[in-house]
Design an enzyme around this catalytic site. Structure first.
Site, PDB file in Angstrom:
ATOM      1  N   ASP A  11      -3.331 -12.010 -41.051  1.00  0.00           N
ATOM      2  CA  ASP A  11      -3.579 -11.108 -42.188  1.00  0.00           C
ATOM      3  C   ASP A  11      -2.823 -11.613 -43.419  1.00  0.00           C
ATOM      4  O   ASP A  11      -1.944 -10.944 -43.924  1.00  0.00           O
ATOM      5  CB  ASP A  11      -3.151  -9.670 -41.842  1.00  0.00           C
ATOM      6  CG  ASP A  11      -1.669  -9.558 -41.479  1.00  0.00           C
ATOM      7  OD1 ASP A  11      -1.085 -10.536 -40.957  1.00  0.00           O
ATOM      8  OD2 ASP A  11      -1.067  -8.489 -41.724  1.00  0.00           O
ATOM      9  N   ASP A  16       2.198 -15.643 -42.808  1.00  0.00           N
ATOM     10  CA  ASP A  16       0.939 -16.076 -42.194  1.00  0.00           C
ATOM     11  C   ASP A  16       0.541 -17.447 -42.729  1.00  0.00           C
ATOM     12  O   ASP A  16       0.049 -18.298 -41.985  1.00  0.00           O
ATOM     13  CB  ASP A  16      -0.203 -15.106 -42.522  1.00  0.00           C
ATOM     14  CG  ASP A  16       0.087 -13.677 -42.113  1.00  0.00           C
ATOM     15  OD1 ASP A  16      -0.492 -13.216 -41.118  1.00  0.00           O
ATOM     16  OD2 ASP A  16       0.890 -13.021 -42.794  1.00  0.00           O
ATOM     17  N   VAL A 124      -1.020 -12.634 -35.351  1.00  0.00           N
ATOM     18  CA  VAL A 124       0.230 -12.453 -36.089  1.00  0.00           C
ATOM     19  C   VAL A 124       0.099 -11.354 -37.153  1.00  0.00           C
ATOM     20  O   VAL A 124       0.883 -11.278 -38.089  1.00  0.00           O
ATOM     21  CB  VAL A 124       0.713 -13.793 -36.712  1.00  0.00           C
ATOM     22  CG1 VAL A 124       1.050 -14.791 -35.610  1.00  0.00           C
ATOM     23  CG2 VAL A 124      -0.326 -14.377 -37.664  1.00  0.00           C
ATOM     24  N   GLN A 227      12.175  -9.302 -50.025  1.00  0.00           N
ATOM     25  CA  GLN A 227      12.933  -9.025 -48.801  1.00  0.00           C
ATOM     26  C   GLN A 227      14.336  -8.513 -49.136  1.00  0.00           C
ATOM     27  O   GLN A 227      14.867  -7.647 -48.443  1.00  0.00           O
ATOM     28  CB  GLN A 227      13.028 -10.288 -47.929  1.00  0.00           C
ATOM     29  CG  GLN A 227      11.703 -10.710 -47.322  1.00  0.00           C
ATOM     30  CD  GLN A 227      11.313  -9.876 -46.116  1.00  0.00           C
ATOM     31  OE1 GLN A 227      12.111  -9.123 -45.572  1.00  0.00           O
ATOM     32  NE2 GLN A 227      10.074 -10.017 -45.682  1.00  0.00           N
ATOM     33  N   HIS A 239       8.277 -14.664 -40.095  1.00  0.00           N
ATOM     34  CA  HIS A 239       7.986 -13.999 -38.822  1.00  0.00           C
ATOM     35  C   HIS A 239       6.889 -14.709 -38.018  1.00  0.00           C
ATOM     36  O   HIS A 239       7.079 -15.087 -36.859  1.00  0.00           O
ATOM     37  CB  HIS A 239       7.523 -12.554 -39.063  1.00  0.00           C
ATOM     38  CG  HIS A 239       8.462 -11.702 -39.833  1.00  0.00           C
ATOM     39  ND1 HIS A 239       9.612 -11.179 -39.289  1.00  0.00           N
ATOM     40  CD2 HIS A 239       8.420 -11.256 -41.118  1.00  0.00           C
ATOM     41  CE1 HIS A 239      10.239 -10.443 -40.203  1.00  0.00           C
ATOM     42  NE2 HIS A 239       9.537 -10.476 -41.316  1.00  0.00           N
ATOM     43  N   ASP A 240       5.719 -14.872 -38.651  1.00  0.00           N
ATOM     44  CA  ASP A 240       4.531 -15.319 -37.921  1.00  0.00           C
ATOM     45  C   ASP A 240       4.644 -16.762 -37.444  1.00  0.00           C
ATOM     46  O   ASP A 240       4.064 -17.142 -36.423  1.00  0.00           O
ATOM     47  CB  ASP A 240       3.287 -15.168 -38.804  1.00  0.00           C
ATOM     48  CG  ASP A 240       3.026 -13.716 -39.180  1.00  0.00           C
ATOM     49  OD1 ASP A 240       3.649 -12.824 -38.576  1.00  0.00           O
ATOM     50  OD2 ASP A 240       2.202 -13.483 -40.075  1.00  0.00           O
TER      51      ASP A 240
END
Length: 313
Positions: A11, A16, A124, A227, A239-240
């Site tokens: 997404d 991503d 993800v 962040q 993260h992903d």
């Protein structure tokens, strides 16, 4: 070296984009297709972002648009982190790349059914596409080699005190996936927050250069700000991208087998991944949960992928 065949379901989204960049370039990964879901932003925006990343990095992998809405809940987006477009920061050339006409869910089903059971799904974002595919054609379940996902947390959430965004965006879909019986690997916030992309990491990727170094810099400099403002972090975690790292070398990430259940009851824990870290329920584990990551190895791997985009002619 075995190439892991994967479908990347995402997404886009800043992290991503880093996952796409790594998956498309690393020789240990065979990226069959990219399926797009609503999540960090609405589907029309996440689709454009995915196509923009592929066009900029000349990634010739088919892109499929999937579920525009969660299965049950009202839609939410993470514009506080990813901005109005879902990928604020970079400036892209006019878009000429197009998505395939096939729906992402149909692509996932057809690809798995035609396979030898050697394809790994790497979602993800919210799990809407994967859950709908499972419900639409349950015969895909034994065909899935493994699902390596980014989502959840055994500790604190990031969208509510209990829930991580990807799971909270479609808890019912996550419930379908976590009860599917398919082998699961979960990269939750406890692990992914260890990949905070500080200014020195950004500078390292800028020095590595090329189109991916430039894109990495534009993307991660934007999340430095959001962040810190939202979570007080010194940079944006990627993260992903940890899912791609795990697939390339599982030894870089320590996991623990746990029984994981998704809370779909309305209340303060809606969307929580309840992880039985101590085994108090006595239920068999259904998920390998990421605990720690070797960050030196991980950033070296990211840099290796960035350098892969530098043209040598």
């Amino acid at each position: 070296m075995e190439k892991r065949k994967i479908i990347l379901d995402c997404d886009p989204g800043h992290d991503d984009a880093i996952a796409i960049m790594m998956a498309a370039k690393h020789p240990a990964i065979d990226l069959l297709g990219i399926t797009i879901v609503a999540g960090n932003q609405t589907l029309d925006k996440t689709l454009i972002n995915g196509l923009n990343v592929c066009q900029k990095l000349e990634i010739n992998v088919p892109v499929y648009a999937g579920m525009p809405q969660p299965i049950m809940r009202q839609q939410i987006v993470a514009d506080n982190i990813h901005g109005e477009t879902g990928l604020d920061g970079p400036v892209f050339e006019p878009l000429t790349r197009q998505a395939e006409s096939t729906h992402a869910v149909k692509y996932i089903i057809d690809t798995l059914m035609a396979s030898d059971g050697d394809i790994t799904l790497v979602p993800v974002g919210p799990l809407s596409n994967i859950a709908v595919a499972m419900r639409m054609q349950p015969a895909i379940l034994p065909k899935i080699r493994e699902i390596v996902l980014m989502g959840g947390a055994y500790g604190t959430g990031n969208f509510t005190p209990s829930a991580e965004f990807n799971i909270f965006a479609d808890p019912e879909a996550a419930r379908v996936v976590f009860t599917s019986g398919v082998p699961l690997v979960m990269m939750g916030l406890d692990l992914t927050n260890q990949t905070v992309c500080t200014p020195d990491v950004i500078a390292r990727m800028e020095r590595a250069g090329g189109p991916a170094g430039e894109l990495f810099s534009d993307i991660m400099n934007f999340t430095l700000k959001t962040q810190f403002e939202n979570y007080g972090l010194a940079g944006g975690p990627v993260h992903d991208a940890t899912c791609i790292g795990y697939l390339i070398n599982p030894d870089g990430i320590k996991t623990q087998e746990m029984y994981v259940e998704v809370d779909v009851n309305s209340g303060p824990c809606y969307g929580r991944t309840v992880c039985d870290e101590l085994g108090v329920l006595g239920k068999p584990a259904n998920t390998k949960v990421g605990i720690t990551i070797d960050t030196d190895w991980f950033w070296g791997l990211v840099e290796e992928c960035v350098r892969g985009y530098i043209k040598t002619h």
